[in-house]
Design an enzyme around this catalytic site. Structure first.
Site, short mmCIF file in Angstrom:
data_model
loop_
_atom_site.label_atom_id
_atom_site.label_comp_id
_atom_site.label_asym_id
_atom_site.label_seq_id
_atom_site.Cartn_x
_atom_site.Cartn_y
_atom_site.Cartn_z
N ARG A 88 0.82 -1.22 0.00
CA ARG A 88 0.00 0.00 0.00
C ARG A 88 0.85 1.26 0.00
O ARG A 88 0.30 2.36 -0.02
CB ARG A 88 -0.88 0.01 1.25
CG ARG A 88 -2.33 -0.45 1.01
CD ARG A 88 -3.03 -0.41 2.34
NE ARG A 88 -4.45 -0.28 2.30
CZ ARG A 88 -5.29 -1.30 2.44
NH1 ARG A 88 -4.84 -2.53 2.52
NH2 ARG A 88 -6.58 -1.08 2.49
N ARG A 127 -21.21 -2.69 2.72
CA ARG A 127 -20.51 -3.99 2.76
C ARG A 127 -20.87 -4.76 4.03
O ARG A 127 -20.96 -4.22 5.12
CB ARG A 127 -19.00 -3.76 2.72
CG ARG A 127 -18.19 -5.00 3.06
CD ARG A 127 -16.73 -4.89 2.64
NE ARG A 127 -16.09 -3.67 3.04
CZ ARG A 127 -14.94 -3.23 2.53
NH1 ARG A 127 -14.33 -3.92 1.59
NH2 ARG A 127 -14.42 -2.10 2.95
N ARG A 160 -18.01 -3.96 9.12
CA ARG A 160 -16.72 -3.56 9.68
C ARG A 160 -16.82 -2.20 10.36
O ARG A 160 -17.50 -1.31 9.86
CB ARG A 160 -15.68 -3.47 8.55
CG ARG A 160 -15.02 -4.78 8.24
CD ARG A 160 -14.20 -4.75 6.97
NE ARG A 160 -13.29 -3.62 6.85
CZ ARG A 160 -12.43 -3.49 5.84
NH1 ARG A 160 -12.39 -4.41 4.88
NH2 ARG A 160 -11.63 -2.46 5.77
N ARG A 171 -10.01 6.86 4.26
CA ARG A 171 -9.28 5.75 3.64
C ARG A 171 -9.09 6.00 2.14
O ARG A 171 -8.07 5.65 1.57
CB ARG A 171 -10.04 4.43 3.87
CG ARG A 171 -9.84 3.92 5.32
CD ARG A 171 -10.93 2.96 5.75
NE ARG A 171 -11.05 1.80 4.91
CZ ARG A 171 -12.16 1.08 4.78
NH1 ARG A 171 -13.24 1.39 5.48
NH2 ARG A 171 -12.20 0.04 3.98
P1 ADP Z 1 -12.30 -4.06 -1.29
O1 ADP Z 1 -11.80 -5.41 -0.82
O2 ADP Z 1 -11.60 -3.57 -2.51
O3 ADP Z 1 -12.33 -3.03 -0.20
P2 ADP Z 1 -14.89 -5.46 -1.52
O4 ADP Z 1 -14.60 -6.60 -2.43
O5 ADP Z 1 -15.04 -5.76 -0.09
O6 ADP Z 1 -13.81 -4.26 -1.75
O7 ADP Z 1 -16.19 -4.73 -2.09
C1 ADP Z 1 -16.76 -3.61 -1.43
C2 ADP Z 1 -18.28 -3.72 -1.50
O8 ADP Z 1 -18.71 -3.55 -2.84
C3 ADP Z 1 -18.82 -5.08 -1.03
O9 ADP Z 1 -20.00 -4.85 -0.32
C4 ADP Z 1 -19.08 -5.83 -2.35
O10 ADP Z 1 -20.15 -6.75 -2.23
C5 ADP Z 1 -19.42 -4.71 -3.31
N1 ADP Z 1 -18.94 -4.95 -4.69
C6 ADP Z 1 -17.78 -5.56 -5.04
N2 ADP Z 1 -17.66 -5.60 -6.39
C7 ADP Z 1 -18.77 -5.00 -6.89
C8 ADP Z 1 -19.25 -4.74 -8.23
N3 ADP Z 1 -18.53 -5.10 -9.30
N4 ADP Z 1 -20.43 -4.11 -8.37
C9 ADP Z 1 -21.15 -3.74 -7.27
N5 ADP Z 1 -20.77 -3.96 -5.99
C10 ADP Z 1 -19.60 -4.58 -5.80
P1 AMP Z 2 -8.51 -3.56 4.12
O1 AMP Z 2 -9.08 -4.76 4.80
O2 AMP Z 2 -7.54 -3.91 3.02
O3 AMP Z 2 -9.56 -2.58 3.67
O4 AMP Z 2 -7.63 -2.81 5.22
C1 AMP Z 2 -8.22 -2.29 6.39
C2 AMP Z 2 -7.21 -1.42 7.15
O5 AMP Z 2 -6.09 -2.23 7.57
C3 AMP Z 2 -6.60 -0.27 6.35
O6 AMP Z 2 -7.42 0.89 6.36
C4 AMP Z 2 -5.28 -0.06 7.11
O7 AMP Z 2 -5.49 0.64 8.33
C5 AMP Z 2 -4.89 -1.49 7.48
N1 AMP Z 2 -4.04 -2.10 6.43
C6 AMP Z 2 -4.35 -3.21 5.69
N2 AMP Z 2 -3.34 -3.50 4.85
C7 AMP Z 2 -2.38 -2.56 5.05
C8 AMP Z 2 -1.11 -2.31 4.47
N3 AMP Z 2 -0.61 -3.07 3.49
N4 AMP Z 2 -0.39 -1.25 4.93
C9 AMP Z 2 -0.86 -0.48 5.93
N5 AMP Z 2 -2.06 -0.64 6.51
C10 AMP Z 2 -2.82 -1.68 6.08
#
Ligand code: ADP
Ligand code: AMP
Length: 214
Positions: A88, A127, A160, A171
């Site tokens: 990141r 989500r 979350r 974020r």
């Molecule tokens: P990230 O891991 O990048 O933070 P997620 O995969 O958790 O994102 O997705 C964020 C939210 O968006 C979840 O609630 C998921 O169900 C929804 N989502 C993911 N891909 C799509 C898509 N292509 N179209 C609409 N909603 C989506």
């Molecule tokens: P994520 O589950 O990827 O959305 O990450 C949730 C949170 O975890 C982020 O907002 C950061 O606070 C922390 N985090 C996850 N991965 C990293 C990374 N590679 N470097 C720094 N912080 C991280």
């Protein structure tokens, strides 16, 4: 397959990870999941990470890199892995390069999922995640068959604590300032694959498979 999933919070990395690990039979390494597990278990790492995560800030590089390095040394990563949410920062990317060099392996691709900021906030706020198996849903875009219950394992769905508007916005800013320079970093190295993330989940998955094939 040695892959990285890159993209802003809410882009769909976790959702596509579920599909990719099944398709290619590789382990899913999500640093966010590792931190959330440590928070749940009340470890010292979890306590340190939580103070940053609650604010939507990044956990310091020094804490993250070691965890990933240790994880990549495990036997199940021999034939490949999917990194989700790591690296990141440029420091993390440089450290990862060193680790991969030591392991004598190279990345196949960095999958960059592109979604506009206006859409990211509603995606993250809606989500829901399964407490048992980690599957990802969305209250509107991808709802479970029965509200609050995981289709795959019957587990309880939760929201979350960092999926609230102010934290999500922070974020996204953190992503723009600290993580998005990695797009150029991997583009320069010929590893970047751009994927249009504002399509149906299945279409995004198809585009990923086609891009990895090509
Ligand atoms: P990230 O891991 O990048 O933070 P997620 O995969 O958790 O994102 O997705 C964020 C939210 O968006 C979840 O609630 C998921 O169900 C929804 N989502 C993911 N891909 C799509 C898509 N292509 N179209 C609409 N909603 C989506
Ligand atoms: P994520 O589950 O990827 O959305 O990450 C949730 C949170 O975890 C982020 O907002 C950061 O606070 C922390 N985090 C996850 N991965 C990293 C990374 N590679 N470097 C720094 N912080 C991280």
């Amino acid at each position: 397959m040695r892959l990285i999933l890159l993209g802003p919070p809410g882009a769909g990395k976790g959702t596509q990870a579920e599909f990719i690990i099944e398709k290619y039979g590789i382990p899913h390494i999500s640093t966010g999941d590792i931190f959330r597990k440590n928070i749940k278990e009340g470890t010292a790492l979890g306590t340190r990470a939580k103070s940053f995560m609650d604010k939507g800030e990044l956990v310091p590089d020094s804490l993250v890199v070691e965890i990933v390095e240790d994880r990549l040394k495990e036997a199940d990563c021999k034939e490949g892995f999917l990194l989700d949410g790591f690296p990141r920062t440029e420091v993390q990317a440089l450290e990862l390069d060193k680790v991969l060099e030591k392991m004598g392996v190279d990345l196949n691709a960095v999958i960059n999922i592109k979604v506009n900021p206006e859409i990211l906030v509603s995606r993250a706020i809606g989500r829901r995640i399964c407490r048992t198996c980690g599957a990802t849903y969305h209250v509107v875009n991808n709802p479970p068959k029965s509200e609050g219950v995981c289709d795959k394992c019957g587990g309880e769905l939760y929201q979350r604590s960092d999926d609230v508007e102010e934290t999500v916005k922070n974020r996204i800013n953190v992503y723009v300032n600290e993580t998005s320079p990695l797009i150029h970093y991997y583009e320069k190295r010929g590893k970047l694959v751009d994927i249009e993330g504002e399509q149906d989940i299945d279409v995004v998955s198809e585009d990923i498979v086609n891009a990895l094939r090509g």
